[in-house]
Design a protein around this motif. Structure first.
Motif, PDB file in Angstrom:
ATOM      1  N   LYS A  18      12.368   0.780  -7.800  1.00  0.00           N
ATOM      2  CA  LYS A  18      12.828   0.793  -6.415  1.00  0.00           C
ATOM      3  C   LYS A  18      11.854   0.140  -5.450  1.00  0.00           C
ATOM      4  O   LYS A  18      12.187  -0.093  -4.294  1.00  0.00           O
ATOM      5  N   SER A  19      10.645  -0.154  -5.895  1.00  0.00           N
ATOM      6  CA  SER A  19       9.668  -0.781  -5.011  1.00  0.00           C
ATOM      7  C   SER A  19       8.981  -1.938  -5.723  1.00  0.00           C
ATOM      8  O   SER A  19       8.826  -1.930  -6.935  1.00  0.00           O
ATOM      9  N   VAL A  20       8.595  -2.942  -4.952  1.00  0.00           N
ATOM     10  CA  VAL A  20       7.863  -4.099  -5.465  1.00  0.00           C
ATOM     11  C   VAL A  20       6.612  -4.271  -4.611  1.00  0.00           C
ATOM     12  O   VAL A  20       6.707  -4.503  -3.400  1.00  0.00           O
ATOM     13  N   PRO A  21       5.405  -4.154  -5.218  1.00  0.00           N
ATOM     14  CA  PRO A  21       5.139  -3.827  -6.626  1.00  0.00           C
ATOM     15  C   PRO A  21       5.478  -2.377  -6.932  1.00  0.00           C
ATOM     16  O   PRO A  21       5.597  -1.561  -6.023  1.00  0.00           O
ATOM     17  N   PRO A  22       5.670  -2.021  -8.205  1.00  0.00           N
ATOM     18  CA  PRO A  22       6.035  -0.648  -8.566  1.00  0.00           C
ATOM     19  C   PRO A  22       4.936   0.343  -8.220  1.00  0.00           C
ATOM     20  O   PRO A  22       3.760  -0.001  -8.205  1.00  0.00           O
ATOM     21  N   ASP A  23       5.357   1.567  -7.931  1.00  0.00           N
ATOM     22  CA  ASP A  23       4.409   2.640  -7.619  1.00  0.00           C
ATOM     23  C   ASP A  23       3.833   3.171  -8.932  1.00  0.00           C
ATOM     24  O   ASP A  23       4.305   4.172  -9.488  1.00  0.00           O
ATOM     25  N   LEU A  24       2.813   2.496  -9.426  1.00  0.00           N
ATOM     26  CA  LEU A  24       2.224   2.853 -10.718  1.00  0.00           C
ATOM     27  C   LEU A  24       1.589   4.235 -10.683  1.00  0.00           C
ATOM     28  O   LEU A  24       1.616   4.971 -11.664  1.00  0.00           O
ATOM     29  N   GLY A  25       1.027   4.647  -9.536  1.00  0.00           N
ATOM     30  CA  GLY A  25       0.380   5.946  -9.441  1.00  0.00           C
ATOM     31  C   GLY A  25       1.355   7.094  -9.643  1.00  0.00           C
ATOM     32  O   GLY A  25       1.093   8.029 -10.409  1.00  0.00           O
ATOM     33  N   TYR A  26       2.509   7.032  -8.976  1.00  0.00           N
ATOM     34  CA  TYR A  26       3.506   8.103  -9.115  1.00  0.00           C
ATOM     35  C   TYR A  26       4.086   8.129 -10.527  1.00  0.00           C
ATOM     36  O   TYR A  26       4.270   9.197 -11.115  1.00  0.00           O
ATOM     37  N   ALA A  27       4.359   6.942 -11.085  1.00  0.00           N
ATOM     38  CA  ALA A  27       4.871   6.881 -12.453  1.00  0.00           C
ATOM     39  C   ALA A  27       3.843   7.406 -13.449  1.00  0.00           C
ATOM     40  O   ALA A  27       4.185   8.072 -14.426  1.00  0.00           O
ATOM     41  N   SER A  28       2.592   7.135 -13.205  1.00  0.00           N
ATOM     42  CA  SER A  28       1.539   7.621 -14.097  1.00  0.00           C
ATOM     43  C   SER A  28       1.418   9.137 -14.028  1.00  0.00           C
ATOM     44  O   SER A  28       1.175   9.797 -15.046  1.00  0.00           O
TER      45      SER A  28
END
Length: 568
Positions: free
Chosen positions: A249-259
């Motif tokens: 849903k966001s660019v760049p992806p929210d890597l912190g929340y996914a992690s």
């Protein structure tokens, strides 16, 4: 003069393998943990330290709803897969059923079928205009579809059918090595078939059953294809689809929340692996291959054999015939449509003509084979020795088992993001190449190689190695001359399994794919996303046929090598 058995330097092997496994599994894990405590900037880089990701997860009601859906999905899938695959394995290996060949055929073909293809086939069969709903509507008289495949029940059915071949192959190897003397003693004492199976056979196989159950639950916990293709259209969200949506849903992806989501998965899987490790400590009570008169014998069912034959045939229909027929119909259509008499007038081979005369598809096949074979070879080379050291409890070898199973908890899509960061920072320019896939897939499938190797070693009693040690053989020579010949079948089975599942993986491959290195599974995912279902079906059937030929050849070689090893 040979070194005494107790002083054999296996610690050196442990240290070297620990360094190798650590270099493969620790960096992605550290990257994941670091990102879960960092903000993601507008440029996609990691920013300041924060606990907001975990605070957001634990205060979000949707998270607990997704967690519950994930638990139900995992447990339901494991029960269905073990029920179908385990019973079929017992019937095929331990009884005199004549249908064992179709059971192995369905297992091998199903394992060679990409997830995306398998899911699309069942979506057509169980869909609103599919044959299942057509039959149910005719029987019930309903004017609306009776079964909703885009539901948690539909997800469990498809995922359970998908994993039952794995359960069959893993448990059939265990049942094949089991000593039938205990079962025969129970029958002679008056126990019936079901009582013998429940109180004798299953208790002997308890470690293997629980190990396969843990494997399926953990793998289903981080499943991607079925939750995305089946769950999301029906509004059923799991933890993995929450990660996928957050990254999309966001660019760049929210890597912190996914992690942070991934760390939650890590903790859940760690609990399961803890109980598995406790079980492994008592595994010596379940040895069935020893140096004293080992001779497996089939279990006579008498007249009840026909019930077993019906079950094996039903499993064959559900895991192979039904989805294949659905794909065959789609592949012969100019566009996706329900099975009908009018559709027979539109049969065409145009989709096959496109697939068989396209250099693009040929290049996909070749690159995928190279990636999968390289991954399987690397994994089995490392895990065979690691599994032997861990099962034999050499000093410090428990670390090898932990390091090899760390990557089991990584969702493929998150591991893909972690690998992108690591590969871009590597001193060698391998990102976007075949080597990137081989390394990433080897990390992902280390746990599977470890389980195959450990299961094989568990069936070989240590008294055989001890006898060699008394005769003056070093531990390395005992491994090479005794253990490896006896577990050769398990090693080849593990290589075959990893080769097949690496070739069909989407979640990790879609993150690493590039124009110069794109595997078959990603191409199929793109075909599905572009609405090219008929071309996907044609390409999928051609690919499955090729993989079946490879899998069958390797399986037959594994059977011959395994039998020779036991005779030796």
């Amino acid at each position: 003069m040979r070194m005494p058995w107790g002083a054999d330097p296996t610690r050196a092997y442990v240290v070297v393998l620990a360094l190798v496994l650590g270099a493969m599994t620790v960096p992605p894990l550290l990257s994941l943990l670091q990102a879960s405590f960092r903000l993601t900037t507008a440029t996609g880089e990691l920013g300041a330290f924060t606990l907001d990701h975990y605070r957001k997860i634990l205060t979000d009601r949707q998270f607990f709803h997704s967690l519950w859906n994930s638990i139900v999905f995992c447990v339901g899938t494991a029960v269905l897969a073990i029920g179908m695959g385990g019973v079929t394995a017992w019937l095929v290996v331990r009884t005199t059923t004549p249908l064992r060949s179709i059971a192995y055929l369905s297992a091998i073909v199903s394992l060679g079928t990409p997830y995306i293809l398998y899911a699309s086939a069942w979506l057509f069969v169980l869909g609103r205009s599919g044959p299942v709903n057509a039959i149910l509507m005719a029987v019930t008289g309903s004017t609306q579809p009776v079964f909703n495949v885009y539901s948690l029940t539909g997800m469990i059915l498809i995922e359970g059918f998908l994993w039952s071949p794995l359960a069959f192959l893993l448990l059939s190897a265990v049942f094949r090595s089991a000593n039938a003397d205990f079962e025969e003693a129970a029958r002679m004492s008056g126990a019936g078939i079901l009582r013998t199976l429940a109180q004798v056979s299953l208790r002997m196989m308890l470690p293997a059953l629980l190990a396969v159950t843990v494997l399926i639950i953990v793998r289903t916990l981080e499943a991607f294809e079925v939750p995305t293709l089946v769950g999301l259209p029906g509004g059923v969200k799991l933890i993995t689809t929450e990660i996928y949506l957050d990254m999309k849903k966001s660019v760049p992806p929210d890597l912190g929340y996914a992690s942070a989501f991934s760390v939650v998965l890590l903790l859940l899987a760690a609990i399961l692996l803890y109980f598995y490790s406790r079980l492994l400590r008592n595994a010596s009570r379940f040895h069935t291959v020893t140096g004293r008169g080992y001779r497996p014998r089939p279990f006579e069912l008498g007249r009840k054999r026909y019930f077993g034959d019906v079950f094996v045939l039903l499993n064959f229909l559900l895991t192979l015939v039904v989805p294949t027929c659905g794909l065959l119909w789609l592949s012969l259509m100019p566009f996706s449509q329900a099975i009908s008499a009018n559709g027979l007038k539109m049969l065409t081979l145009d989709n096959y003509d496109v697939v068989l005369h396209s250099g693009f598809y040929l290049d996909l096949v070749w690159k995928t084979w190279v990636m999968s074979a390289g991954c399987a070879t690397l994994v089995m080379a490392v895990t065979t020795i690691s599994g032997w050291l861990a099962v034999r409890r050499r000093p410090g070898a428990v670390v090898l088992d932990h390091l090899a199973t760390v990557s089991l908890v990584f969702p493929g899509i998150v591991l893909g993001v972690a690998m992108i960061e690591l590969l871009l920072a590597a001193p060698f320019p391998i990102y976007g190449t075949i080597w990137a896939f081989i390394i990433a897939f080897a990390i992902r499938y280390l746990p599977y190689g470890m389980r195959y190797a450990s299961a094989g070693v568990l069936q070989v009693h240590p008294e055989l190695e001890e006898a060699a040690g008394v005769a003056g053989a070093s531990s390395w020579r005992s491994l090479r001359r005794i253990v490896l010949p006896l577990i050769r079948s398990a090693m080849l089975s593990g290589w075959l399994f990893i080769f097949l599942i690496a070739a069909r993986d989407v979640s990790l491959a879609v993150m690493l794919a590039s124009p110069s290195a794109e595997p078959v599974a990603v191409a199929m995912f793109d075909l599905w996303g572009n609405g090219q279902g008929t071309e996907l079906a044609a390409f999928g059937l051609v690919w499955t046929a090729m993989m079946t030929v490879v899998a069958t050849g390797l399986y037959l070689v594994g059977q011959r090598v395994g039998d020779h090893g036991l005779r030796a």
